[in-house]
Design a protein around this motif. Sequence first.
Motif, PDB file in Angstrom:
ATOM      1  N   GLY A 185      56.824  49.043  39.330  1.00 27.05           N
ATOM      2  CA  GLY A 185      56.872  50.188  40.231  1.00 27.05           C
ATOM      3  C   GLY A 185      55.535  50.564  40.836  1.00 27.05           C
ATOM      4  N   ASN A 186      54.471  49.852  40.461  1.00 28.86           N
ATOM      5  CA  ASN A 186      53.132  50.148  40.979  1.00 28.86           C
ATOM      6  C   ASN A 186      52.374  48.846  41.158  1.00 28.86           C
ATOM      7  OD1 ASN A 186      50.534  50.963  41.572  1.00 28.86           O
ATOM      8  ND2 ASN A 186      50.281  52.283  39.778  1.00 28.86           N
ATOM      9  N   GLY A 187      52.414  48.312  42.357  1.00 23.75           N
ATOM     10  CA  GLY A 187      51.812  47.018  42.638  1.00 23.75           C
ATOM     11  C   GLY A 187      50.307  47.011  42.591  1.00 23.75           C
ATOM     12  N   ASN A 188      49.681  48.183  42.422  1.00 22.90           N
ATOM     13  CA  ASN A 188      48.221  48.248  42.350  1.00 22.90           C
ATOM     14  C   ASN A 188      47.711  48.510  40.940  1.00 22.90           C
ATOM     15  OD1 ASN A 188      47.668  47.861  45.164  1.00 22.90           O
ATOM     16  ND2 ASN A 188      48.407  49.938  45.529  1.00 22.90           N
ATOM     17  N   GLN A 189      48.613  48.583  39.946  1.00 24.03           N
ATOM     18  CA  GLN A 189      48.192  48.826  38.567  1.00 24.03           C
ATOM     19  C   GLN A 189      47.631  47.538  37.970  1.00 24.03           C
ATOM     20  OE1 GLN A 189      51.311  50.115  35.941  1.00 24.03           O
ATOM     21  NE2 GLN A 189      49.881  50.793  34.349  1.00 24.03           N
ATOM     22  N   PRO A 190      46.366  47.554  37.546  1.00 19.49           N
ATOM     23  CA  PRO A 190      45.760  46.314  37.032  1.00 19.49           C
ATOM     24  C   PRO A 190      46.093  46.077  35.563  1.00 19.49           C
ATOM     25  CG  PRO A 190      44.130  48.056  37.032  1.00 19.49           C
ATOM     26  CD  PRO A 190      45.388  48.657  37.604  1.00 19.49           C
ATOM     27  N   LEU A 191      46.111  44.820  35.171  1.00 13.00           N
ATOM     28  CA  LEU A 191      46.152  44.458  33.759  1.00 13.00           C
ATOM     29  C   LEU A 191      44.712  44.572  33.250  1.00 13.00           C
ATOM     30  CD1 LEU A 191      48.664  43.414  32.163  1.00 13.00           C
ATOM     31  CD2 LEU A 191      47.646  41.146  32.283  1.00 13.00           C
ATOM     32  N   ASP A 192      44.529  45.112  32.060  1.00 15.70           N
ATOM     33  CA  ASP A 192      43.189  45.389  31.558  1.00 15.70           C
ATOM     34  C   ASP A 192      42.561  44.105  30.998  1.00 15.70           C
ATOM     35  OD1 ASP A 192      40.915  46.650  30.855  1.00 15.70           O
ATOM     36  OD2 ASP A 192      41.834  48.106  29.497  1.00 15.70           O
ATOM     37  N   ILE A 193      42.099  43.250  31.915  1.00 15.09           N
ATOM     38  CA  ILE A 193      41.468  41.984  31.538  1.00 15.09           C
ATOM     39  C   ILE A 193      40.180  41.796  32.333  1.00 15.09           C
ATOM     40  CG2 ILE A 193      43.687  40.897  31.022  1.00 15.09           C
ATOM     41  CD1 ILE A 193      43.387  39.369  33.690  1.00 15.09           C
ATOM     42  N   ASP A 194      39.370  40.883  31.854  1.00 13.89           N
ATOM     43  CA  ASP A 194      38.202  40.448  32.611  1.00 13.89           C
ATOM     44  C   ASP A 194      38.694  39.411  33.619  1.00 13.89           C
ATOM     45  OD1 ASP A 194      35.924  39.267  33.622  1.00 13.89           O
ATOM     46  OD2 ASP A 194      34.944  39.005  31.674  1.00 13.89           O
ATOM     47  N   VAL A 195      38.817  39.828  34.863  1.00 13.14           N
ATOM     48  CA  VAL A 195      39.401  38.960  35.893  1.00 13.14           C
ATOM     49  C   VAL A 195      38.611  37.662  36.033  1.00 13.14           C
ATOM     50  CG1 VAL A 195      39.911  38.776  38.366  1.00 13.14           C
ATOM     51  CG2 VAL A 195      40.435  40.897  37.134  1.00 13.14           C
ATOM     52  N   THR A 196      37.304  37.721  35.799  1.00 14.34           N
ATOM     53  CA  THR A 196      36.491  36.509  35.970  1.00 14.34           C
ATOM     54  C   THR A 196      36.792  35.457  34.906  1.00 14.34           C
ATOM     55  OG1 THR A 196      34.628  37.334  34.627  1.00 14.34           O
ATOM     56  CG2 THR A 196      34.637  37.891  36.982  1.00 14.34           C
TER      57      THR A 196
ATOM     58  N   THR B 125      52.327  41.595  42.213  1.00 16.36           N
ATOM     59  CA  THR B 125      51.591  42.527  41.373  1.00 16.36           C
ATOM     60  C   THR B 125      50.081  42.363  41.531  1.00 16.36           C
ATOM     61  OG1 THR B 125      51.578  40.987  39.508  1.00 16.36           O
ATOM     62  CG2 THR B 125      53.432  42.532  39.644  1.00 16.36           C
ATOM     63  N   ARG B 126      49.362  43.387  41.108  1.00 15.56           N
ATOM     64  CA  ARG B 126      47.896  43.323  41.120  1.00 15.56           C
ATOM     65  C   ARG B 126      47.415  42.165  40.248  1.00 15.56           C
ATOM     66  NH1 ARG B 126      43.542  47.024  41.150  1.00 15.56           N
ATOM     67  NH2 ARG B 126      41.639  45.844  40.735  1.00 15.56           N
ATOM     68  N   PHE B 127      48.065  41.950  39.102  1.00 12.15           N
ATOM     69  CA  PHE B 127      47.702  40.861  38.195  1.00 12.15           C
ATOM     70  C   PHE B 127      47.773  39.517  38.903  1.00 12.15           C
ATOM     71  CE2 PHE B 127      49.348  37.998  34.629  1.00 12.15           C
ATOM     72  CZ  PHE B 127      48.079  37.688  34.156  1.00 12.15           C
ATOM     73  N   LEU B 128      48.840  39.275  39.650  1.00  7.03           N
ATOM     74  CA  LEU B 128      48.976  38.001  40.359  1.00  7.03           C
ATOM     75  C   LEU B 128      47.968  37.895  41.503  1.00  7.03           C
ATOM     76  CD1 LEU B 128      52.837  37.389  40.500  1.00  7.03           C
ATOM     77  CD2 LEU B 128      51.150  36.515  38.861  1.00  7.03           C
TER      78      LEU B 128
ATOM     79  N   GLN C 154      41.088  34.157  41.887  1.00  2.64           N
ATOM     80  CA  GLN C 154      40.296  33.259  41.045  1.00  2.64           C
ATOM     81  C   GLN C 154      40.746  31.806  41.174  1.00  2.64           C
ATOM     82  OE1 GLN C 154      37.565  34.536  39.278  1.00  2.64           O
ATOM     83  NE2 GLN C 154      38.156  36.279  40.566  1.00  2.64           N
ATOM     84  N   GLY C 155      41.670  31.546  42.089  1.00  4.66           N
ATOM     85  CA  GLY C 155      42.122  30.173  42.342  1.00  4.66           C
ATOM     86  C   GLY C 155      43.241  29.696  41.442  1.00  4.66           C
ATOM     87  N   CYS C 156      43.871  30.611  40.675  1.00  2.00           N
ATOM     88  CA  CYS C 156      44.947  30.223  39.758  1.00  2.00           C
ATOM     89  C   CYS C 156      46.252  29.968  40.516  1.00  2.00           C
ATOM     90  CB  CYS C 156      45.202  31.319  38.731  1.00  2.00           C
ATOM     91  SG  CYS C 156      43.772  31.753  37.724  1.00  2.00           S
ATOM     92  N   THR C 157      47.093  29.116  39.948  1.00  2.00           N
ATOM     93  CA  THR C 157      48.466  28.963  40.416  1.00  2.00           C
ATOM     94  C   THR C 157      49.279  30.098  39.808  1.00  2.00           C
ATOM     95  OG1 THR C 157      48.245  26.565  40.511  1.00  2.00           O
ATOM     96  CG2 THR C 157      50.484  27.447  40.414  1.00  2.00           C
ATOM     97  N   THR C 158      50.089  30.777  40.613  1.00  2.00           N
ATOM     98  CA  THR C 158      50.810  31.957  40.127  1.00  2.00           C
ATOM     99  C   THR C 158      52.323  31.807  40.256  1.00  2.00           C
ATOM    100  OG1 THR C 158      50.661  33.085  42.277  1.00  2.00           O
ATOM    101  CG2 THR C 158      48.888  33.483  40.690  1.00  2.00           C
ATOM    102  N   ILE C 159      53.034  32.529  39.368  1.00  2.00           N
ATOM    103  CA  ILE C 159      54.499  32.555  39.366  1.00  2.00           C
ATOM    104  C   ILE C 159      54.932  34.007  39.273  1.00  2.00           C
ATOM    105  CG2 ILE C 159      56.589  31.832  38.158  1.00  2.00           C
ATOM    106  CD1 ILE C 159      54.926  29.561  36.909  1.00  2.00           C
ATOM    107  N   ASP C 160      55.728  34.475  40.246  1.00  2.00           N
ATOM    108  CA  ASP C 160      56.131  35.882  40.211  1.00  2.00           C
ATOM    109  C   ASP C 160      57.410  36.086  39.393  1.00  2.00           C
ATOM    110  OD1 ASP C 160      58.421  35.378  41.824  1.00  2.00           O
ATOM    111  OD2 ASP C 160      57.330  35.799  43.668  1.00  2.00           O
ATOM    112  N   GLY C 161      57.732  37.348  39.129  1.00  2.00           N
ATOM    113  CA  GLY C 161      58.880  37.681  38.297  1.00  2.00           C
ATOM    114  C   GLY C 161      60.213  37.365  38.923  1.00  2.00           C
TER     115      GLY C 161
END
Length: 283
Positions: free
Chosen positions: A203-214, A232-235, A241-248
């Motif tokens: 419900g909030n596409g700008n909520q970050p996951l609390d990780i070190d993005v780098t 999502t913000r996480f994706l 960072q150049g990762c391959t992503t998969i959405d829900g």
Amino acid sequence: MAVRDFRSELVGSFSEGSNGNPTVAMIEAAFRHHGLNWRYINCEVPPAGLADAVKGARAMGWRGFNLSIPHKVAVIAHLDKLGESAAIMGAVNCAVNREGVLIGENTDGKGFLKSLLEVVDPRGKSIVMFGAGGAARAIGVELALAGAKDITIVNRSAERAQPLVKLLNEKTKTPAELVVWPRPYRIPDGTDIVVNATSIGLGNGNQPLDIDVTSLKPQMVVADVIVDPPDTRFLRDAKSQGCTTIDGLGMLINQGVIGVKYWTGIDADPAAMRAELEAIFGG
């Protein structure tokens, strides 16, 4: 016999609320696309009425049904058999009527695994997964059964995560360890797959996951179970960072594909289901 020729075959879902609507739309879109005279009906069933609902589905010849919380565990007492992963995790979200025998399956993790396999095979891979709830439990079991090398469960509550870690260590061949979520969490070097199985971002596409993005590296595959919104913000951080992503949406769609296969025997076109969900959630 003439009556049966003209009626729709029935499947559906038992939920305590009306949260099955996206699934209803997705499954019915698949039925329409394939020209099937089938209907998928969402039924609001309170816990006290679950036994009667299952009896009713048997009596009416339903081909099967899905289940949402709080019915995923309680329904087991009313079924005849369990599939392998459903038996391990002790939860059912999909019942299949095979010649009068109701078999409990769990497509939550299977849907995720199918989506993941389109990008990478988890066999022999090191996995970090955030969360220890129902989605994490289903995904963890399927990843372990698929031959994951190891799984790190990162969760804010050690007490809640310990049963999942214990389950994986005792009932599968994949070792699991618990990390109480430090803030921010740094993804270890050598991680192959990162999964957000929490509700963070719902419900909030700008909520970050609390990780070190780098700490996210280009060779990592990053997946999120959130469907609303799917971007999502996480994706977005992982993509940066150049990762391959998969959405829900992929997980939800593949749950539908697997369910339709169980009930009808056909391989549903995921594109028709994705189009329906993207109209609801965006994508």
